[in-house]
Design a protein around this motif. Structure first.
Motif, PDB file in Angstrom:
ATOM      1  N   ALA A 193     -25.114  62.971 139.283  1.00  0.00           N
ATOM      2  CA  ALA A 193     -25.770  63.780 140.499  1.00  0.00           C
ATOM      3  C   ALA A 193     -27.037  63.572 140.762  1.00  0.00           C
ATOM      4  O   ALA A 193     -27.767  63.529 141.806  1.00  0.00           O
ATOM      5  N   GLY A 194     -27.966  63.339 139.394  1.00  0.00           N
ATOM      6  CA  GLY A 194     -29.420  63.000 139.622  1.00  0.00           C
ATOM      7  C   GLY A 194     -29.611  61.704 140.324  1.00  0.00           C
ATOM      8  O   GLY A 194     -30.428  61.518 141.110  1.00  0.00           O
ATOM      9  N   LEU A 195     -28.729  61.023 139.941  1.00  0.00           N
ATOM     10  CA  LEU A 195     -28.591  59.304 140.732  1.00  0.00           C
ATOM     11  C   LEU A 195     -28.431  59.577 142.236  1.00  0.00           C
ATOM     12  O   LEU A 195     -29.363  58.931 142.854  1.00  0.00           O
ATOM     13  N   ARG A 196     -27.570  60.348 142.599  1.00  0.00           N
ATOM     14  CA  ARG A 196     -27.237  60.416 143.940  1.00  0.00           C
ATOM     15  C   ARG A 196     -28.606  61.267 144.625  1.00  0.00           C
ATOM     16  O   ARG A 196     -28.718  60.798 145.903  1.00  0.00           O
ATOM     17  N   ARG A 197     -28.994  62.340 144.146  1.00  0.00           N
ATOM     18  CA  ARG A 197     -30.346  62.866 144.685  1.00  0.00           C
ATOM     19  C   ARG A 197     -31.345  61.722 144.921  1.00  0.00           C
ATOM     20  O   ARG A 197     -32.041  61.761 145.844  1.00  0.00           O
ATOM     21  N   ARG A 235     -15.974  54.158 133.984  1.00  0.00           N
ATOM     22  CA  ARG A 235     -15.542  53.728 135.351  1.00  0.00           C
ATOM     23  C   ARG A 235     -16.196  54.730 136.316  1.00  0.00           C
ATOM     24  O   ARG A 235     -16.949  54.283 137.627  1.00  0.00           O
ATOM     25  N   PRO A 236     -16.163  56.053 136.343  1.00  0.00           N
ATOM     26  CA  PRO A 236     -17.016  56.692 137.486  1.00  0.00           C
ATOM     27  C   PRO A 236     -18.396  56.580 137.431  1.00  0.00           C
ATOM     28  O   PRO A 236     -18.778  56.586 138.764  1.00  0.00           O
ATOM     29  N   GLU A 237     -18.970  55.844 136.461  1.00  0.00           N
ATOM     30  CA  GLU A 237     -20.368  55.612 136.666  1.00  0.00           C
ATOM     31  C   GLU A 237     -20.536  54.307 137.445  1.00  0.00           C
ATOM     32  O   GLU A 237     -21.172  54.338 138.311  1.00  0.00           O
ATOM     33  N   TYR A 238     -19.416  53.371 137.251  1.00  0.00           N
ATOM     34  CA  TYR A 238     -19.525  52.137 137.724  1.00  0.00           C
ATOM     35  C   TYR A 238     -19.127  52.328 139.269  1.00  0.00           C
ATOM     36  O   TYR A 238     -19.953  52.001 140.379  1.00  0.00           O
ATOM     37  N   ARG A 242     -21.295  51.439 143.118  1.00  0.00           N
ATOM     38  CA  ARG A 242     -20.552  50.799 143.949  1.00  0.00           C
ATOM     39  C   ARG A 242     -20.442  51.512 145.477  1.00  0.00           C
ATOM     40  O   ARG A 242     -20.902  50.874 146.235  1.00  0.00           O
ATOM     41  N   GLU A 243     -20.132  52.686 145.151  1.00  0.00           N
ATOM     42  CA  GLU A 243     -20.293  53.542 146.223  1.00  0.00           C
ATOM     43  C   GLU A 243     -21.622  53.634 147.218  1.00  0.00           C
ATOM     44  O   GLU A 243     -21.837  53.653 148.268  1.00  0.00           O
ATOM     45  N   LEU A 244     -22.581  53.771 146.035  1.00  0.00           N
ATOM     46  CA  LEU A 244     -23.989  53.978 146.601  1.00  0.00           C
ATOM     47  C   LEU A 244     -24.667  52.645 147.339  1.00  0.00           C
ATOM     48  O   LEU A 244     -25.690  52.541 147.940  1.00  0.00           O
ATOM     49  N   GLY A 245     -23.872  51.423 146.988  1.00  0.00           N
ATOM     50  CA  GLY A 245     -24.226  50.091 147.157  1.00  0.00           C
ATOM     51  C   GLY A 245     -25.476  49.654 146.528  1.00  0.00           C
ATOM     52  O   GLY A 245     -26.292  48.802 147.140  1.00  0.00           O
ATOM     53  N   ILE A 246     -25.504  50.025 145.320  1.00  0.00           N
ATOM     54  CA  ILE A 246     -26.706  49.630 144.316  1.00  0.00           C
ATOM     55  C   ILE A 246     -26.337  48.431 143.354  1.00  0.00           C
ATOM     56  O   ILE A 246     -25.080  48.758 142.663  1.00  0.00           O
ATOM     57  N   PRO A 247     -27.045  47.635 143.021  1.00  0.00           N
ATOM     58  CA  PRO A 247     -26.907  46.751 141.830  1.00  0.00           C
ATOM     59  C   PRO A 247     -26.611  47.336 140.426  1.00  0.00           C
ATOM     60  O   PRO A 247     -27.279  48.586 140.189  1.00  0.00           O
TER      61      PRO A 247
END
Ligand SMILES: [Zn+2]
Length: 468
Positions: A193-197, A235-238, A242-247
């Motif tokens: 969630a922090g990464l998404r924010r 897997r959810p982390e990965y 990918r969903e966010l489009g980040i390496p």
């Protein structure tokens, strides 16, 4: 008409901005043009090659031209590089910058991973800031203009923000790979969630495009022997990355679980060009084939790999298979310093030793690993890594005026085998001068050292009280 310049560095007509500047965007807007003049220019761009007596013109933070006898635009600052080497800024591809506060602390019993696990939880955001800032100062001083901050002590949103604040204040180009926390339980995912924010707010955090966001991923286990992460966690982390489009970047190395790590990633179809594998010392020929086929990249950190006992880097095997590889400092808790010149030298030496061939890995190929290939390894080769018009202006000027150089024979070989950070005369990142005639311009190294020592005292004291 070129303007005759007699002093080493001078302003042609306009006053320069004050030496302490805090905003890269403001500096770029006010800085105008800059001409690095009459150096031995190593472009690392095959279309241009080397340009003896060459100039590099910078406008608006970008490389406008590379050539000889370029005219000095009105108001441009001129840096006289006569008798010096001009090269792309060096690119680090994997560095746990926060734990620069723990420089030299991996021996004496605990070893690197245990030192991180015992002291990492005592890091507050301010400590992450001080560690990262110390690393930034070391990077700039050593001619590194791009870093990959492998941030694996994110204990809350403030820890991520602290690392980003240090990077933005220093003026370096960076990928910030958002990770987990030191000593994070294997059954707990990173703060997605922090990464998404952070991703949603990235426009505000990107320092005018200097910073890029990525994920520092444990995967099934990484390199810490204590790490065994289940697919239900990794897997959810990965998938989020990918969903966010980040390496994504992951450690894969070292006994006892080295064999098969890349095989697992390949089997689960997780290899892709945006995935960087760190170390890969124990990769089998089949695994190297998987990396090449998928376009995944590898970061080699020879000093940490030697000191922690991972064995020799598989530089020749990886390059022979067509895998893009870059060089990295990894962690100064283990390696002591982040001297990319020394990293190049040991990389070349080990490759030649393994091959029993003085000419197995050339100095120029080694320099490519620390410049254009490092940029490719981070997906930043359209932006940096070579002195190519249109790219951002990330470059260094290296002076031979020290006893460890003294002569200018083969400039590429000198950079790889002889140069040291103290020879770095000027560092420019995104068109902004970060090191000027040997002195840092954006950072106060003496103050950073004092603050780092104070922060480390606090970390050690808190970790001690937490243990008892
Ligand atoms: Zn690492």
């Amino acid at each position: 008409m070129p303007v005759k310049v007699t002093s080493t560095i001078r302003t042609v007509t306009q006053p320069q901005p004050p030496p302490r500047v805090t905003s890269a965007a403001r500096d770029r807007a006010a800085g105008g043009a800059l001409l690095v003049r009459d150096g031995y220019v190593i472009t690392m761009d095959p279309a241009t090659g080397d340009v003896p007596g060459g100039d590099v013109l910078v406008r608006g933070g970008a490389i406008a031209a590379v050539g000889t006898g370029l005219a000095v635009p009105a108001g441009a600052r001129v840096i006289d590089a006569a008798g010096m080497i001009v090269a792309p800024g060096l690119v680090d591809t994997h560095w746990h910058m926060w734990n620069t506060l723990l420089r030299g602390m991996s021996e004496g019993g605990p070893g690197y991973f245990r030192a991180c696990r015992s002291l990492g939880p005592a890091f507050g955001p301010r400590d992450v800031y001080q560690g990262t800032l110390l690393a930034c100062a070391e990077a700039i001083d050593a001619g590194i203009t791009t870093v990959h901050d492998w941030a694996h002590n994110i204990r809350g949103p403030e820890h991520a923000e602290a690392g980003l604040d240090a990077l933005a204040g220093a003026g370096l180009r960076a990928r910030f790979s958002y990770g987990y926390a030191a000593a994070q339980p294997n059954d707990r995912a990173m703060d997605l969630a922090g990464l998404r924010r952070l991703h949603a707010d990235w426009g505000r955090r990107a320092a005018g495009g200097l910073l890029a966001l990525g994920m520092a991923w444990r995967g099934p286990g990484g390199s810490d022997p204590a790490m065994h992460v289940a697919a239900a966690v990794y897997r959810p982390e990965y998938d989020t990355a990918r969903e966010l489009g980040i390496p994504v970047t992951i450690h894969a190395c070292g006994p006892p679980r080295a064999a098969g790590q890349i095989e697992v990633l390949a089997g689960e179809r997780l290899l892709w060009p945006g995935l960087q594998v760190v170390h890969a010392n124990c990769a089998t020929p089949a695994e190297i084939g998987h990396l090449a086929a998928a376009g995944a990249t590898v970061s080699l950190s020879p000093f940490s790999e030697l000191l922690i006992g991972y064995g020799l880097p598989k530089t020749a095997d990886l390059l022979g298979a067509g895998v893009t590889a870059g060089l990295s400092a990894d962690t100064t808790a283990l390696t002591g310093n982040a001297d990319m010149f020394a990293i190049m030298k040991v990389t070349q030496g080990l490759a030649n030793a393994v091959a029993h061939d003085e000419f197995a890995l050339t100095a120029r190929r080694t320099l490519a690993l620390a410049t254009i290939d490092g940029a490719r390894c981070l997906g930043l080769d359209a932006v940096t890594g070579s002195l190519t018009p249109g790219k951002r202006a990330d470059l260094i000027v290296v002076s031979p005026d020290a006893p460890n150089l003294g002569v200018l024979t083969d400039p590429v070989r000198l950079l790889v085998t002889a140069a040291q950070p103290r020879n770095v005369h000027t560092v420019i990142a995104d068109g902004r001068v970060l090191k000027d005639r040997g002195a840092l311009t954006t950072l106060d190294a003496a103050r950073i050292g004092r603050d780092a020592r104070q922060a480390l005292d606090g970390v050690v004291a808190r970790s001690g009280s937490a243990r008892h």
